[in-house]
Design an enzyme around this catalytic site. Structure first.
Site, short mmCIF file in Angstrom:
data_model
loop_
_atom_site.label_atom_id
_atom_site.label_comp_id
_atom_site.label_asym_id
_atom_site.label_seq_id
_atom_site.Cartn_x
_atom_site.Cartn_y
_atom_site.Cartn_z
N HIS A 174 -34.90 13.70 14.81
CA HIS A 174 -33.45 13.64 15.03
C HIS A 174 -33.15 13.87 16.52
O HIS A 174 -33.74 14.76 17.13
CB HIS A 174 -32.81 14.74 14.17
CG HIS A 174 -31.33 14.89 14.36
ND1 HIS A 174 -30.73 16.07 14.64
CD2 HIS A 174 -30.34 13.97 14.31
CE1 HIS A 174 -29.44 15.90 14.75
NE2 HIS A 174 -29.17 14.63 14.56
N HIS B 259 -26.00 12.95 23.67
CA HIS B 259 -25.61 13.72 22.50
C HIS B 259 -24.11 13.99 22.58
O HIS B 259 -23.67 14.77 23.41
CB HIS B 259 -26.40 15.03 22.47
CG HIS B 259 -26.39 15.70 21.15
ND1 HIS B 259 -27.07 16.84 20.87
CD2 HIS B 259 -25.76 15.38 20.00
CE1 HIS B 259 -26.88 17.20 19.61
NE2 HIS B 259 -26.09 16.33 19.07
C1 LIG Z 1 -28.17 14.00 10.85
O1 LIG Z 1 -27.50 15.19 11.21
C2 LIG Z 1 -26.88 15.17 12.47
C3 LIG Z 1 -26.23 16.49 12.70
O2 LIG Z 1 -27.11 17.54 12.45
C4 LIG Z 1 -25.91 14.02 12.60
O3 LIG Z 1 -25.41 13.97 13.91
C5 LIG Z 1 -26.59 12.73 12.25
O4 LIG Z 1 -25.67 11.67 12.27
C6 LIG Z 1 -27.24 12.82 10.91
N1 LIG Z 1 -27.89 11.57 10.55
C7 LIG Z 1 -28.79 10.97 11.30
C8 LIG Z 1 -29.39 9.72 10.80
O5 LIG Z 1 -29.16 11.44 12.35
#
Ligand SMILES: *[C@@H]1O[C@H](CO)[C@@H](O)[C@H](O)[C@H]1NC(C)=O
Ligand SMILES: *[C@@H]1O[C@H](CO)[C@@H](O)[C@H](O)[C@H]1NC(C)=O
Length: 305
Positions: free
Chosen positions: A49, A95
């Site tokens: 992520h 971000h």
């Molecule tokens: C996963 O979680 C984050 C926040 O923690 C979010 O910004 C994001 O959109 C979510 N999904 C993906 C695919 O990253």
């Protein structure tokens, strides 16, 4: 004269060799022989992520990773997630805003990824990018894929949306040299000014669990989707956040537990009933991939451990 004889002879030798030697096929796919015959839609991949938001500075609160892209890939990450914004007219991974965390130009990021792909020819990689500003797919996104060389490795499915059960095997994707799957959360359906065949809309093929989770038991629910879970792959957003006076941040302190086998398997198994097909997640998205045992958990989900 010599030329006239030599050419047919060469052709003959060439075709004889061609039929003797089997077509070169990948024998190890994503690090494991058993995965070559597994379909992309039936494989679990570890994801990073905010992959670009790496820093080894503990005071960089907007970071979600500690190690750089090649290190993440070296740890077994096979899905890279990132969010893009325009910064001085150039598409960057940032971000929320580029003032908060600027991960640099998307082109530089993709060039780094391409270097890794060239050095690792038996790997299938997924790129899952977020397009909150609705930047143009053909005019802003596609040039970065083309200039980096990633476009030439990108997989274009025979159907769009491609149902979960219809994806090819990892082996056949590697053999064809089309081993990068690119998803975008918004705009890839043509709503942002045009379609590029290898830049795929995410939610008609993948559903997601909620994000900004602050409950360590990760209760599963279908959050973002377009269509029915029955023919979708799915992604578990397995990162635990802490709420500091209303600001949600990821905390490396708890990543050892969150990225441990027990927590990941519990989250994955908790989602199986929602898959409408008794299926585990295709993607396990983690913060701080260098902490915990993400790869071990994903290997278990793939039945490899
Ligand atoms: C996963 O979680 C984050 C926040 O923690 C979010 O910004 C994001 O959109 C979510 N999904 C993906 C695919 O990253
Ligand atoms: C792959 O198929 C097996 C057998 O049906 C299933 O148990 C597993 O959950 C599937 N994994 C994924 C990621 O679809």
């Amino acid at each position: 004269m010599l030329y006239h004889i030599a050419l047919p002879l060469l052709t003959l030798v060439g075709s004889a060799l061609g039929s003797l030697l089997p077509t070169k096929r990948a024998t190890v796919c994503n690090g494991n022989a058993a995965l070559c015959s597994r379909s992309y839609g039936n494989t679990t991949f570890m994801g990073a992520h905010d992959s670009f938001a790496f820093s080894d500075d503990p005071l960089a609160l907007a970071r979600d990773q500690e190690v750089d892209i090649p290190t993440q890939l070296g740890l077994g990450v096979r899905l890279l997630q990132a969010q893009a914004h325009l910064n001085d007219g150039v598409i960057h991974f940032c971000h929320t805003s580029c003032d908060l965390f600027d991960g640099g130009a998307v082109l530089d990021y993709l060039t780094t990824v391409k270097t890794w792909l060239d050095a690792n020819p038996s790997e299938v990689l997924t790129l899952l990018f977020t397009n909150p500003e609705g930047l143009s797919i053909p005019d802003v996104w596609a040039p970065a894929f083309e200039q980096s060389g990633i476009a030439s490795l990108a997989y274009t499915p025979s159907m769009n949306p491609m149902p979960q059960s219809a994806w090819p095997t990892l082996g056949s994707m590697i053999d064809a040299g089309t081993r990068v799957v690119v998803f975008l959360d918004a705009g890839a359906d043509g709503s942002d000014g045009g379609v590029v065949p290898y830049i795929l809309p995410e939610f008609t093929m993948i559903w997601e669990t909620p994000f900004s989770v602050t409950d360590a038991s990760f209760p599963c629910s279908v959050d973002r989707i377009d269509g029915s879970p029955a023919d979708h792959m799915y992604l578990i957003n397995h990162s635990l956040n802490i709420d500091i006076f209303g600001i949600i941040i990821s905390d490396p302190e708890q990543a050892g537990t969150t990225n441990g086998v027990a927590s990941i398997l519990a989250n994955a198994n908790g989602c199986v009933p929602l898959s409408q097909g008794n299926r585990l997640p295709s993607f396990v998205l983690l913060d701080f991939v260098n902490i915990g045992a993400g790869l071990q958990a994903v290997n278990q989900l793939n039945g490899l451990a």
